[in-house]
Design a protein around this motif. Structure first.
Motif, PDB file in Angstrom:
ATOM      1  N   ARG A 184       0.723  -1.119  -0.174  1.00 33.11           N
ATOM      2  CA  ARG A 184       0.021   0.071  -0.154  1.00 33.11           C
ATOM      3  C   ARG A 184       0.852   1.202  -0.017  1.00 33.11           C
ATOM      4  O   ARG A 184       0.653   2.364  -0.777  1.00 33.11           O
ATOM      5  N   VAL A 185       1.895   1.274   0.823  1.00 30.95           N
ATOM      6  CA  VAL A 185       2.937   2.431   0.814  1.00 30.95           C
ATOM      7  C   VAL A 185       3.531   2.516  -0.499  1.00 30.95           C
ATOM      8  O   VAL A 185       3.567   3.751  -1.313  1.00 30.95           O
ATOM      9  N   ARG A 186       3.938   1.587  -1.066  1.00 35.01           N
ATOM     10  CA  ARG A 186       4.384   1.637  -2.325  1.00 35.01           C
ATOM     11  C   ARG A 186       3.644   2.194  -3.386  1.00 35.01           C
ATOM     12  O   ARG A 186       3.778   2.912  -4.172  1.00 35.01           O
ATOM     13  N   ARG A 187       2.309   1.687  -3.445  1.00 37.28           N
ATOM     14  CA  ARG A 187       1.209   2.044  -4.387  1.00 37.28           C
ATOM     15  C   ARG A 187       1.025   3.672  -4.155  1.00 37.28           C
ATOM     16  O   ARG A 187       0.835   4.488  -5.301  1.00 37.28           O
ATOM     17  N   GLU A 188       0.710   4.099  -2.691  1.00 31.80           N
ATOM     18  CA  GLU A 188       0.452   5.371  -2.632  1.00 31.80           C
ATOM     19  C   GLU A 188       1.838   6.377  -3.067  1.00 31.80           C
ATOM     20  O   GLU A 188       1.371   7.449  -3.774  1.00 31.80           O
ATOM     21  N   ALA A 189       3.025   6.131  -3.053  1.00 32.18           N
ATOM     22  CA  ALA A 189       4.195   6.861  -3.417  1.00 32.18           C
ATOM     23  C   ALA A 189       4.032   7.001  -5.130  1.00 32.18           C
ATOM     24  O   ALA A 189       4.151   7.877  -5.679  1.00 32.18           O
ATOM     25  N   SER A 190       3.609   5.677  -5.739  1.00 29.36           N
ATOM     26  CA  SER A 190       3.770   5.672  -7.147  1.00 29.36           C
ATOM     27  C   SER A 190       2.392   6.371  -7.655  1.00 29.36           C
ATOM     28  O   SER A 190       2.778   7.236  -8.704  1.00 29.36           O
TER      29      SER A 190
END
Length: 204
Positions: A184-190
């Motif tokens: 989820r963190v990676r997706r938000e950053a992307s």
């Protein structure tokens, strides 16, 4: 005066935008009441039927805006215009007339938060109320939540970067896309990187 950036307007899609003032409580009534007291006409920049946003013509190219951020539940106001000096002047003349969080309180809210939930709320306020240009004290405070063990807090930090709109934060986003263990963190950053690219916030 709080910090050197209190009245500094930054570039935005509509010209220049002042720092957002984050209301301590629901600011819709306060923003409408203040605009009426100044006899500012409604601006067509925002649909008058929109309950989550409003805009009023201040004078010259400057408009006064209210917005409710649905994701965080926080409400804020700001000035926007085509001429930076006009935006700065309007902000400095009126910024102390609202019941809003100070810059120091926004920072302290993150540093003193006792729970993950409180920290998420505090970092959202920090991002919404951050100066529109890179400021070390705000960046250093953001790093506290970026390094937090709870992925919910780190994901909120990524979303907060979208509010801040600082080109200098591209590097932090890139690191989280590559290295954060939580999807989820990676997706938000992307998603924030995509949003930055869409509106022209490029790497410095």
């Amino acid at each position: 005066m709080e910090f050197e950036t209190k009245g500094c307007a930054g570039m935005s899609q509509g010209g220049f935008r002042s720092r957002r003032l984050v209301f301590r409580r629901d600011g819709a009534e306060e923003a409408v009441r203040f605009s009426r007291s100044r006899e500012w006409p409604r601006s067509e920049l925002v649909d008058a039927s929109d309950e989550n946003a409003g805009a009023w013509e201040v004078g010259g190219s400057v408009t006064f805006h209210f917005a409710l951020d649905v994701a965080s539940g926080e409400s804020c106001c700001y000035f926007q215009g085509l001429v930076q000096e006009e935006v700065d002047r309007a902000f400095l003349e009126m910024c102390d007339l609202f019941d809003t969080w100070t810059l120091a309180e926004l920072i302290e809210g993150v540093r003193s938060a006792r729970s993950s939930g409180d920290l998420v709320a505090a970092v959202f306020r920090l991002g919404l109320g951050a100066p529109p240009v890179f400021t070390a004290r705000f960046y250093n405070t953001l790093c506290i939540t970026a390094d937090h063990k709870h992925p919910m807090v780190r994901a909120a930090t990524m979303r907060t970067i979208a509010y801040m709109e600082w080109p200098e934060l591209h590097e932090m986003l890139d690191v989280f896309v590559r290295t954060d263990p939580d999807e989820r963190v990676r997706r938000e950053a992307s998603l924030v990187i995509e949003a930055f690219e869409r509106v022209g916030i490029r790497r410095p």
